[in-house]
Scaffold this motif. Structure first.
Motif, short mmCIF file in Angstrom:
data_model
loop_
_atom_site.label_atom_id
_atom_site.label_comp_id
_atom_site.label_asym_id
_atom_site.label_seq_id
_atom_site.Cartn_x
_atom_site.Cartn_y
_atom_site.Cartn_z
N GLU A 209 0.83 -1.22 0.00
CA GLU A 209 0.00 0.00 0.00
C GLU A 209 0.86 1.27 0.00
OE1 GLU A 209 -3.50 0.46 -0.14
OE2 GLU A 209 -3.29 -1.61 -0.82
N THR A 210 1.93 1.24 0.81
CA THR A 210 2.84 2.40 0.87
C THR A 210 3.48 2.64 -0.50
OG1 THR A 210 3.28 1.81 3.16
CG2 THR A 210 4.83 3.34 2.12
N ILE A 211 3.87 1.56 -1.16
CA ILE A 211 4.48 1.68 -2.49
C ILE A 211 3.46 2.26 -3.48
CG2 ILE A 211 5.45 0.39 -4.45
CD1 ILE A 211 6.61 -1.59 -2.38
N LEU A 212 2.21 1.78 -3.40
CA LEU A 212 1.18 2.27 -4.33
C LEU A 212 0.91 3.76 -4.13
CD1 LEU A 212 -1.34 -0.73 -4.40
CD2 LEU A 212 0.40 -0.12 -6.08
N THR A 213 0.87 4.18 -2.87
CA THR A 213 0.64 5.61 -2.59
C THR A 213 1.79 6.45 -3.14
OG1 THR A 213 -0.63 5.02 -0.63
CG2 THR A 213 0.20 7.28 -0.73
N ALA A 214 3.01 5.98 -2.94
CA ALA A 214 4.17 6.71 -3.49
C ALA A 214 4.13 6.72 -5.01
CB ALA A 214 5.46 6.06 -2.99
N THR A 215 3.70 5.62 -5.60
CA THR A 215 3.64 5.53 -7.07
C THR A 215 2.60 6.52 -7.62
OG1 THR A 215 4.25 3.20 -6.92
CG2 THR A 215 3.38 3.96 -9.03
N GLU A 216 1.47 6.63 -6.92
CA GLU A 216 0.47 7.63 -7.33
C GLU A 216 1.08 9.02 -7.37
OE1 GLU A 216 -3.25 7.97 -5.36
OE2 GLU A 216 -3.95 5.99 -5.98
#
Lengths: 196, 196
Positions: free
Chosen positions: B10-17
């Motif tokens: 989830e942390t990676i996805l938020t950073a990717t956004e």
């Protein structure tokens, strides 16, 4: 440099089609067209004031070639309006798909112009909407269709079949089942028009 | 390098956004994401095996956020099916237009994935088609609609409203009259479904 008969607009358009087929819409230049004709680029600019104007004129002529088959269906009063509407929509789809498969580079040019809402693309839509309006108005006269404003309804039918004529959907046109999907949309729309 | 709690998906996805919003889909890289998190790119690859997988996961989560409003309409049996169908189609359009205006860069990512027929885009369509099937099946049960195969008819209604949910049409969604045009398509489709 070229000698002989004077350079006319049709000759330039034919050369531009060839250049677009060879280089694609992104890379083709007015200089390429001039070179292909053995003339200066000033000679081309004398007929078409800009690359954009030349691209418009080529697309307009190219779309015009597919027009005859489609317009013939719209005018074919031997077909009752509900059947004529179906035939018109499937003929339009077949014509667009043929343009795509036979001339992918010119289709790509058309797709760019459609995205830019160019005059050539807008006039093409206006022409199609008028054909559609005639079919729908004939259907109202014949008592097949119920609608208060055939021109507005033509726009609605055109919008509801966007997947089968808008160039942005071209990548999906060869998928199996596309013709059957269009038939299903046509049947639903014709039922909607018959409703009272 | 980052220390503290273990890196989760989830942390990676938020950073990717955030990275996609800053750099756009064409330029954003896995290394940008790793840098933003203060980790090695190997740490990102441990969760997402490729840039494509990461892009899919981000788009899936992002589309999922708009899902709730749309799914709530499909399940709202207080609305009779013809009305529910109209509300569902206009809610879907409003949700897509909101995604576009609030998050143009993530919308651009979704548009690329839709053109590539990615799993995230295909699953999104499958989910929407199932919601539409339920509304149409409810309409058949209630005697409002006539149709032999609600799943096939859901596909037809979805195809006929392509201009209002397919990301390729996004550039037209802010044009004046688009909502009225969708209303007209909805009315014609509902009439088509009522026809017997």
């Amino acid at each position: 440099m070229r000698s002989g008969p004077a350079l006319d607009a049709e000759t330039i358009l034919t050369a531009t089609e060839d250049v677009l087929r060879r280089h694609g819409p992104a890379k083709a230049t007015v200089l390429d067209v001039a070179r292909a004709l053995g003339v200066s680029h000033a000679s081309v600019y004398r007929h078409f004031p800009s690359k954009a104007a030349l691209r418009e004129a080529v697309t307009r002529r190219w779309l015009g070639r597919a027009r005859e088959d489609i317009a013939a269906v719209a005018a074919d009063t031997r077909q009752v309006p509900p059947e004529r509407l179906r035939t018109w929509l499937t003929t339009l789809f077949a014509a667009k798909r043929k343009l795509l498969s036979e001339d992918p580079e010119l289709f790509a040019t058309y797709r760019v112009l459609a995205a830019e809402h160019s005059d050539a693309a807008a006039d093409h839509v206006t022409d199609l909407l008028e054909q559609l309006r005639v079919i729908i108005a004939d259907g109202v006269t014949a008592g097949d269709f119920t609608c208060a404003d055939p021109a507005a309804t033509a726009r609605t039918v055109f919008d509801a079949t966007m997947a089968y004529h808008h160039p942005a959907h071209a990548p999906e046109w060869q998928a199996p089942g596309t013709e059957a999907a269009l038939e299903a949309v046509c049947a639903l729309l014709v039922n909607g028009l018959r409703f009272r």
